[in-house]
Motif scaffolding. Structure first.
Motif, PDB file in Angstrom:
ATOM      1  N   LEU A 129      32.357  36.140  41.516  1.00 21.06           N
ATOM      2  CA  LEU A 129      31.774  36.949  40.438  1.00 21.06           C
ATOM      3  C   LEU A 129      30.262  37.060  40.608  1.00 21.06           C
ATOM      4  CD1 LEU A 129      33.875  35.677  37.399  1.00 21.06           C
ATOM      5  CD2 LEU A 129      33.936  37.976  38.398  1.00 21.06           C
ATOM      6  N   GLU A 130      29.609  35.955  40.956  1.00 16.39           N
ATOM      7  CA  GLU A 130      28.161  35.978  41.174  1.00 16.39           C
ATOM      8  C   GLU A 130      27.817  36.793  42.420  1.00 16.39           C
ATOM      9  OE1 GLU A 130      26.838  31.906  41.131  1.00 16.39           O
ATOM     10  OE2 GLU A 130      27.256  31.714  38.986  1.00 16.39           O
ATOM     11  N   ARG A 131      28.575  36.616  43.497  1.00 16.58           N
ATOM     12  CA  ARG A 131      28.322  37.370  44.738  1.00 16.58           C
ATOM     13  C   ARG A 131      28.350  38.873  44.482  1.00 16.58           C
ATOM     14  NH1 ARG A 131      33.105  37.605  48.891  1.00 16.58           N
ATOM     15  NH2 ARG A 131      33.720  39.166  47.351  1.00 16.58           N
ATOM     16  N   ASP A 132      29.331  39.315  43.684  1.00 14.77           N
ATOM     17  CA  ASP A 132      29.512  40.740  43.417  1.00 14.77           C
ATOM     18  C   ASP A 132      28.744  41.225  42.183  1.00 14.77           C
ATOM     19  OD1 ASP A 132      31.122  40.774  45.656  1.00 14.77           O
ATOM     20  OD2 ASP A 132      33.005  40.795  44.550  1.00 14.77           O
ATOM     21  N   GLY A 133      27.870  40.373  41.655  1.00 16.62           N
ATOM     22  CA  GLY A 133      27.025  40.772  40.534  1.00 16.62           C
ATOM     23  C   GLY A 133      27.783  41.072  39.257  1.00 16.62           C
ATOM     24  N   HIS A 134      28.953  40.465  39.093  1.00 15.88           N
ATOM     25  CA  HIS A 134      29.810  40.695  37.922  1.00 15.88           C
ATOM     26  C   HIS A 134      30.128  42.182  37.733  1.00 15.88           C
ATOM     27  CE1 HIS A 134      29.845  36.564  36.329  1.00 15.88           C
ATOM     28  NE2 HIS A 134      28.668  36.480  36.922  1.00 15.88           N
ATOM     29  N   LEU A 135      30.165  42.926  38.829  1.00 15.24           N
ATOM     30  CA  LEU A 135      30.522  44.346  38.795  1.00 15.24           C
ATOM     31  C   LEU A 135      31.870  44.547  39.471  1.00 15.24           C
ATOM     32  CD1 LEU A 135      27.101  45.934  39.760  1.00 15.24           C
ATOM     33  CD2 LEU A 135      28.147  45.845  37.491  1.00 15.24           C
ATOM     34  N   CYS A 136      32.724  45.350  38.860  1.00 18.82           N
ATOM     35  CA  CYS A 136      34.045  45.631  39.411  1.00 18.82           C
ATOM     36  C   CYS A 136      33.908  46.320  40.769  1.00 18.82           C
ATOM     37  CB  CYS A 136      34.844  46.504  38.456  1.00 18.82           C
ATOM     38  SG  CYS A 136      36.534  46.820  39.028  1.00 18.82           S
ATOM     39  N   GLN A 137      34.621  45.814  41.754  1.00 18.07           N
ATOM     40  CA  GLN A 137      34.576  46.362  43.100  1.00 18.07           C
ATOM     41  C   GLN A 137      35.712  47.352  43.358  1.00 18.07           C
ATOM     42  OE1 GLN A 137      31.874  45.388  45.216  1.00 18.07           O
ATOM     43  NE2 GLN A 137      31.319  44.719  43.153  1.00 18.07           N
ATOM     44  N   ILE A 138      36.632  47.491  42.416  1.00 21.20           N
ATOM     45  CA  ILE A 138      37.774  48.402  42.596  1.00 21.20           C
ATOM     46  C   ILE A 138      37.439  49.795  42.068  1.00 21.20           C
ATOM     47  CG2 ILE A 138      40.192  48.833  42.019  1.00 21.20           C
ATOM     48  CD1 ILE A 138      40.564  45.774  41.906  1.00 21.20           C
ATOM     49  N   ARG A 139      36.888  49.864  40.878  1.00 17.94           N
ATOM     50  CA  ARG A 139      36.476  51.120  40.232  1.00 17.94           C
ATOM     51  C   ARG A 139      37.627  52.121  40.062  1.00 17.94           C
ATOM     52  NH1 ARG A 139      30.691  51.258  40.000  1.00 17.94           N
ATOM     53  NH2 ARG A 139      30.169  49.068  40.003  1.00 17.94           N
ATOM     54  N   GLY A 140      38.711  51.648  39.471  1.00 16.84           N
ATOM     55  CA  GLY A 140      39.862  52.504  39.196  1.00 16.84           C
ATOM     56  C   GLY A 140      39.597  53.444  38.038  1.00 16.84           C
ATOM     57  N   PRO A 141      40.596  54.267  37.673  1.00 18.63           N
ATOM     58  CA  PRO A 141      40.420  55.281  36.631  1.00 18.63           C
ATOM     59  C   PRO A 141      40.034  54.720  35.257  1.00 18.63           C
ATOM     60  CG  PRO A 141      42.537  55.564  37.748  1.00 18.63           C
ATOM     61  CD  PRO A 141      41.911  54.317  38.281  1.00 18.63           C
ATOM     62  N   LYS A 142      40.471  53.513  34.911  1.00 18.47           N
ATOM     63  CA  LYS A 142      40.173  52.935  33.594  1.00 18.47           C
ATOM     64  C   LYS A 142      39.188  51.764  33.706  1.00 18.47           C
ATOM     65  CE  LYS A 142      44.525  54.400  31.615  1.00 18.47           C
ATOM     66  NZ  LYS A 142      45.731  54.025  30.898  1.00 18.47           N
ATOM     67  N   CYS A 143      38.364  51.782  34.727  1.00 19.87           N
ATOM     68  CA  CYS A 143      37.422  50.702  35.019  1.00 19.87           C
ATOM     69  C   CYS A 143      36.377  50.560  33.913  1.00 19.87           C
ATOM     70  CB  CYS A 143      36.735  50.972  36.357  1.00 19.87           C
ATOM     71  SG  CYS A 143      35.640  49.638  36.876  1.00 19.87           S
ATOM     72  N   THR A 144      36.093  49.314  33.564  1.00 22.61           N
ATOM     73  CA  THR A 144      35.033  49.019  32.596  1.00 22.61           C
ATOM     74  C   THR A 144      33.734  48.641  33.303  1.00 22.61           C
ATOM     75  OG1 THR A 144      35.546  46.661  32.453  1.00 22.61           O
ATOM     76  CG2 THR A 144      36.743  48.132  30.954  1.00 22.61           C
ATOM     77  N   THR A 145      33.767  48.476  34.580  1.00 23.04           N
ATOM     78  CA  THR A 145      32.689  48.041  35.487  1.00 23.04           C
ATOM     79  C   THR A 145      32.270  46.586  35.298  1.00 23.04           C
ATOM     80  OG1 THR A 145      30.762  48.793  34.211  1.00 23.04           O
ATOM     81  CG2 THR A 145      31.757  50.386  35.724  1.00 23.04           C
ATOM     82  N   GLN A 146      32.576  45.964  34.170  1.00 21.01           N
ATOM     83  CA  GLN A 146      32.206  44.563  33.917  1.00 21.01           C
ATOM     84  C   GLN A 146      33.300  43.645  34.471  1.00 21.01           C
ATOM     85  OE1 GLN A 146      29.374  43.291  32.664  1.00 21.01           O
ATOM     86  NE2 GLN A 146      30.182  41.266  33.059  1.00 21.01           N
ATOM     87  N   ALA A 147      33.017  42.990  35.605  1.00 23.84           N
ATOM     88  CA  ALA A 147      34.007  42.125  36.247  1.00 23.84           C
ATOM     89  C   ALA A 147      34.108  40.789  35.532  1.00 23.84           C
ATOM     90  CB  ALA A 147      33.641  41.909  37.710  1.00 23.84           C
ATOM     91  N   THR A 148      35.326  40.450  35.141  1.00 23.96           N
ATOM     92  CA  THR A 148      35.623  39.150  34.550  1.00 23.96           C
ATOM     93  C   THR A 148      36.782  38.475  35.267  1.00 23.96           C
ATOM     94  OG1 THR A 148      37.089  40.184  32.937  1.00 23.96           O
ATOM     95  CG2 THR A 148      34.798  39.809  32.253  1.00 23.96           C
ATOM     96  N   ALA A 149      37.313  39.133  36.289  1.00 29.29           N
ATOM     97  CA  ALA A 149      38.445  38.604  37.056  1.00 29.29           C
ATOM     98  C   ALA A 149      38.125  38.695  38.543  1.00 29.29           C
ATOM     99  CB  ALA A 149      39.705  39.414  36.742  1.00 29.29           C
ATOM    100  N   VAL A 150      38.945  38.021  39.344  1.00 29.48           N
ATOM    101  CA  VAL A 150      38.803  38.072  40.801  1.00 29.48           C
ATOM    102  C   VAL A 150      40.153  38.483  41.377  1.00 29.48           C
ATOM    103  CG1 VAL A 150      38.351  36.727  42.880  1.00 29.48           C
ATOM    104  CG2 VAL A 150      36.944  36.390  40.857  1.00 29.48           C
TER     105      VAL A 150
END
Length: 85
Positions: free
Chosen positions: A18-39
């Motif tokens: 999560l820290e490496r990716d800046g807590h940003l979603c790396q998938i960016r699907g159609p319903k993406c919130t951009t806030q990463a909370t999962a791996v």
């Protein structure tokens, strides 16, 4: 109850990804919130992907992670014991 693989070292690895990716979603699907909370495992463990290899992990939002899980369940028929005739 969580799977044993998601306890112990997973917690540290999850935090590091999560820290490496800046807590940003790396998938960016159609319903993406951009806030990463999962791996997410890029190559699913069931398909031979490694559990703890950072190269096989990416940060993702819950919506994108759930969409990936659903996608894999929809493909489960390919490896099932029954066959469609």
């Amino acid at each position: 109850m969580a799977k044993p693989q998601y306890s112990g070292p997973w917690r540290k690895i999850r935090t590091a990804i999560l820290e490496r990716d800046g807590h940003l979603c790396q998938i960016r699907g159609p319903k993406c919130t951009t806030q990463a909370t999962a791996v997410d495992h890029i190559i699913p463990v069931a398909a031979g992907g490694p559990w703890f290899d950072p190269a096989n992990l990416r940060a993702c939002c819950v919506n994108c992670n759930n969409a990936r899980i659903t996608e894999h369940k929809n493909e489960a028929w390919r490896t099932g014991r029954t066959r469609i005739h």
